[in-house]
Write a protein that holds these residues in place. Structure first.
Motif, PDB file in Angstrom:
ATOM      1  N   ASP A   5       0.842  -1.207   0.000  1.00  0.00           N
ATOM      2  CA  ASP A   5       0.000   0.000   0.000  1.00  0.00           C
ATOM      3  C   ASP A   5       0.871   1.250   0.000  1.00  0.00           C
ATOM      4  N   LEU A   6       1.947   1.207   0.800  1.00  0.00           N
ATOM      5  CA  LEU A   6       2.872   2.342   0.883  1.00  0.00           C
ATOM      6  C   LEU A   6       3.488   2.620  -0.483  1.00  0.00           C
ATOM      7  N   ILE A   7       3.950   1.576  -1.145  1.00  0.00           N
ATOM      8  CA  ILE A   7       4.579   1.744  -2.458  1.00  0.00           C
ATOM      9  C   ILE A   7       3.576   2.295  -3.465  1.00  0.00           C
ATOM     10  N   ALA A   8       2.386   1.702  -3.476  1.00  0.00           N
ATOM     11  CA  ALA A   8       1.368   2.117  -4.445  1.00  0.00           C
ATOM     12  C   ALA A   8       0.949   3.563  -4.223  1.00  0.00           C
ATOM     13  N   ARG A   9       0.846   3.977  -2.964  1.00  0.00           N
ATOM     14  CA  ARG A   9       0.344   5.317  -2.659  1.00  0.00           C
ATOM     15  C   ARG A   9       1.375   6.406  -2.921  1.00  0.00           C
ATOM     16  N   TYR A  10       2.647   6.141  -2.599  1.00  0.00           N
ATOM     17  CA  TYR A  10       3.637   7.216  -2.634  1.00  0.00           C
ATOM     18  C   TYR A  10       4.686   7.091  -3.745  1.00  0.00           C
ATOM     19  N   PHE A  11       4.900   5.895  -4.288  1.00  0.00           N
ATOM     20  CA  PHE A  11       6.027   5.733  -5.185  1.00  0.00           C
ATOM     21  C   PHE A  11       5.715   5.101  -6.538  1.00  0.00           C
ATOM     22  N   LYS A  12       4.563   4.480  -6.714  1.00  0.00           N
ATOM     23  CA  LYS A  12       4.285   3.816  -7.984  1.00  0.00           C
ATOM     24  C   LYS A  12       3.762   4.807  -9.017  1.00  0.00           C
ATOM     25  N   ARG A  13       4.381   4.804 -10.182  1.00  0.00           N
ATOM     26  CA  ARG A  13       3.978   5.639 -11.304  1.00  0.00           C
ATOM     27  C   ARG A  13       4.013   4.800 -12.577  1.00  0.00           C
ATOM     28  N   PRO A  14       3.251   5.180 -13.585  1.00  0.00           N
ATOM     29  CA  PRO A  14       3.332   4.449 -14.858  1.00  0.00           C
ATOM     30  C   PRO A  14       4.717   4.586 -15.469  1.00  0.00           C
ATOM     31  N   ALA A  15       5.238   3.488 -16.032  1.00  0.00           N
ATOM     32  CA  ALA A  15       6.542   3.526 -16.691  1.00  0.00           C
ATOM     33  C   ALA A  15       6.471   4.407 -17.928  1.00  0.00           C
ATOM     34  N   ARG A  16       7.507   5.224 -18.123  1.00  0.00           N
ATOM     35  CA  ARG A  16       7.557   6.090 -19.299  1.00  0.00           C
ATOM     36  C   ARG A  16       8.618   5.592 -20.282  1.00  0.00           C
ATOM     37  N   ARG A  17       9.868   5.548 -19.849  1.00  0.00           N
ATOM     38  CA  ARG A  17      10.950   5.110 -20.714  1.00  0.00           C
ATOM     39  C   ARG A  17      11.248   3.626 -20.538  1.00  0.00           C
ATOM     40  N   ALA A  18      11.110   3.114 -19.317  1.00  0.00           N
ATOM     41  CA  ALA A  18      11.419   1.718 -19.046  1.00  0.00           C
ATOM     42  C   ALA A  18      10.444   0.801 -19.774  1.00  0.00           C
ATOM     43  N   ALA A  19      10.960  -0.365 -20.220  1.00  0.00           N
ATOM     44  CA  ALA A  19      10.078  -1.358 -20.841  1.00  0.00           C
ATOM     45  C   ALA A  19       9.116  -1.933 -19.813  1.00  0.00           C
ATOM     46  N   LEU A  20       9.543  -2.002 -18.548  1.00  0.00           N
ATOM     47  CA  LEU A  20       8.695  -2.472 -17.458  1.00  0.00           C
ATOM     48  C   LEU A  20       9.149  -1.795 -16.187  1.00  0.00           C
ATOM     49  N   GLY A  21       8.208  -1.215 -15.445  1.00  0.00           N
ATOM     50  CA  GLY A  21       8.545  -0.488 -14.232  1.00  0.00           C
ATOM     51  C   GLY A  21       8.150  -1.230 -12.979  1.00  0.00           C
ATOM     52  N   ILE A  22       7.636  -0.502 -11.992  1.00  0.00           N
ATOM     53  CA  ILE A  22       7.304  -1.063 -10.683  1.00  0.00           C
ATOM     54  C   ILE A  22       6.153  -2.055 -10.808  1.00  0.00           C
ATOM     55  N   GLY A  23       6.253  -3.175 -10.070  1.00  0.00           N
ATOM     56  CA  GLY A  23       5.147  -4.111 -10.005  1.00  0.00           C
ATOM     57  C   GLY A  23       5.516  -5.542 -10.325  1.00  0.00           C
ATOM     58  N   ASP A  24       6.726  -5.792 -10.807  1.00  0.00           N
ATOM     59  CA  ASP A  24       7.159  -7.155 -11.110  1.00  0.00           C
ATOM     60  C   ASP A  24       8.427  -7.447 -10.318  1.00  0.00           C
ATOM     61  N   ASP A  25       8.971  -8.657 -10.483  1.00  0.00           N
ATOM     62  CA  ASP A  25      10.189  -9.018  -9.755  1.00  0.00           C
ATOM     63  C   ASP A  25      11.391  -8.213 -10.218  1.00  0.00           C
ATOM     64  N   CYS A  26      11.409  -7.835 -11.477  1.00  0.00           N
ATOM     65  CA  CYS A  26      12.486  -7.012 -12.031  1.00  0.00           C
ATOM     66  C   CYS A  26      11.884  -5.921 -12.905  1.00  0.00           C
ATOM     67  N   ALA A  27      12.557  -4.785 -12.968  1.00  0.00           N
ATOM     68  CA  ALA A  27      12.242  -3.782 -13.984  1.00  0.00           C
ATOM     69  C   ALA A  27      13.042  -4.125 -15.236  1.00  0.00           C
ATOM     70  N   LEU A  28      12.571  -3.658 -16.373  1.00  0.00           N
ATOM     71  CA  LEU A  28      13.266  -3.870 -17.634  1.00  0.00           C
ATOM     72  C   LEU A  28      13.609  -2.518 -18.231  1.00  0.00           C
ATOM     73  N   LEU A  29      14.894  -2.280 -18.450  1.00  0.00           N
ATOM     74  CA  LEU A  29      15.380  -1.010 -18.978  1.00  0.00           C
ATOM     75  C   LEU A  29      16.129  -1.286 -20.272  1.00  0.00           C
ATOM     76  N   GLN A  30      15.696  -0.672 -21.358  1.00  0.00           N
ATOM     77  CA  GLN A  30      16.286  -0.901 -22.667  1.00  0.00           C
ATOM     78  C   GLN A  30      17.136   0.301 -23.069  1.00  0.00           C
ATOM     79  N   PRO A  31      18.474   0.158 -23.060  1.00  0.00           N
ATOM     80  CA  PRO A  31      19.309   1.283 -23.489  1.00  0.00           C
ATOM     81  C   PRO A  31      19.099   1.570 -24.975  1.00  0.00           C
ATOM     82  N   ALA A  32      19.249   2.816 -25.353  1.00  0.00           N
ATOM     83  CA  ALA A  32      19.145   3.180 -26.765  1.00  0.00           C
ATOM     84  C   ALA A  32      20.314   2.592 -27.538  1.00  0.00           C
ATOM     85  N   PRO A  33      20.128   2.315 -28.818  1.00  0.00           N
ATOM     86  CA  PRO A  33      21.235   1.784 -29.640  1.00  0.00           C
ATOM     87  C   PRO A  33      22.435   2.736 -29.607  1.00  0.00           C
ATOM     88  N   GLY A  34      23.630   2.166 -29.526  1.00  0.00           N
ATOM     89  CA  GLY A  34      24.838   2.978 -29.534  1.00  0.00           C
ATOM     90  C   GLY A  34      25.115   3.685 -28.230  1.00  0.00           C
TER      91      GLY A  34
END
Length: 332
Positions: A5-34
């Motif tokens: 509840d604490l995480i959802a209320r104060y820290f959870k936001r929709p992912a913008r750049r990340a392929a997957l953000g808060i809510g799973d066992d791991c986040a997924l971050l895709q670096p740009a090519p190069g």
């Protein structure tokens, strides 16, 4: 209020750049090519890095700022961060203010929270930040500590000593007028990460580091990694003073009587400045000045890199001064 509840209320936001953000066992971050990922981690512990009565909004700001400062020193563009937070209790007003301070700075740098952890315990904040550095023709543009060369100019951004001044006042070691303390305390509790300057210095600076533990100690890291020495023109640091006066007539104007020894300690070994210290070829002086202008960050040349090992402090009259300035040690 439970952990999720604490995480959802104060820290959870929709992912913008990340392929997957808060809510799973791991986040997924895709670096740009190069590009490469630049990763750094810093921890803030109550009683060691901040006082118990610190403003939580300022604490949220500083917790992320000290990590963004590492990205700035690497010339990395901020992407995302994780937050591990131990709390004595789930105090909702404290959490709201902390989260607001954290996200105001995160949004200013387009850096999104993508995961982390919370638990009960003594107040402890640990952030891992991720940035992006271009790779051109197989060569990373990251700024490192190891590239300084003999003959390079030595620069520092912004001002030095404010944070240490504020800390000394809070510890009862010094008394200053209220306006001076207000400005100094803002620098202690809400440092400005020099991200724009770090990006502008890519391809110009030969080496860089952020000033977290004091100028002399952090410069020593560059010298060790680059296997060079340096000479610092101590009197040039007068241009880097912050809200406190340097030696001279300014002392009486603000009602503070600093000895030369006190002034040098603040400037050379203050710590918590979170400015950038960097080296660059003299051929780049005009380009460095332009980088300072475009990033809206003051930059001052304070010395040079030497071929001979060691760190020398030089007075304006050419006299060598003893180097008796130790950097901050987390275990001292």
């Amino acid at each position: 209020m439970g952990e999720f509840d604490l995480i959802a209320r104060y820290f959870k936001r929709p992912a913008r750049r990340a392929a997957l953000g808060i809510g799973d066992d791991c986040a997924l971050l895709q670096p740009a090519p190069g590009t490469q990922l630049a990763i750094s981690c810093d921890m803030l512990v109550q009683g060691r890095h901040f006082f118990a009565d610190v403003n939580p909004h300022s604490l949220g700001h500083k917790a992320l700022a000290v990590n963004l400062s590492d990205l700035a020193a690497c010339g990395a563009k901020p992407l995302a961060f994780t937050l591990a937070l131990a709390l004595p209790e789930a105090n909702e007003p404290w959490l709201a203010a902390f989260a607001n301070g954290l996200f105001e700075l995160a949004d200013a740098h387009d850096c999104e929270l993508i995961g982390g952890d919370t638990t009960a315990g003594p107040l402890n904040i640990c952030i891992t930040v991720f940035g992006e550095v271009p790779v051109v023709n197989g060569q990373s543009l990251a700024l490192l500590r190891s590239g300084a060369r003999a003959g390079d100019d030595l620069y520092v951004s912004g001002t030095l000593g404010d944070a240490r001044l504020a800390l000394n006042v809070q510890l009862g070691k010094l008394s200053v007028p209220a306006p001076v303390l207000l400005a100094a305390r803002a620098r202690l509790e809400r440092p400005t990460p020099r991200v724009a300057l770090g990006l502008a210095l890519r391809g110009l600076a030969s080496a860089a580091i952020d000033l977290s533990d004091g100028l002399m100690g952090d410069l020593g890291h560059i010298l060790e990694c680059s296997q060079v020495g340096a000479t610092v023109q101590v009197d040039q640091l007068v241009q880097c003073i912050g809200s406190y006066p340097g030696p001279g007539p300014a002392e009486n104007q603000v009602g503070i009587d600093f000895s030369m020894a006190q002034w040098r300690t603040l400037a050379l070994a203050g710590g918590d400045d979170y400015e950038l210290l960097f080296a660059a070829s003299p051929h780049h002086r005009a380009a460095v000045a332009l980088a300072a202008q475009t990033s809206q960050t003051p930059v001052h040349r304070i010395g040079q890199i030497d071929a001979s090992p060691g760190l020398r402090l030089l007075h304006a009259q050419g006299q060598l001064l003893p180097n008796q300035y130790a950097s901050f040690d987390h275990f001292a």
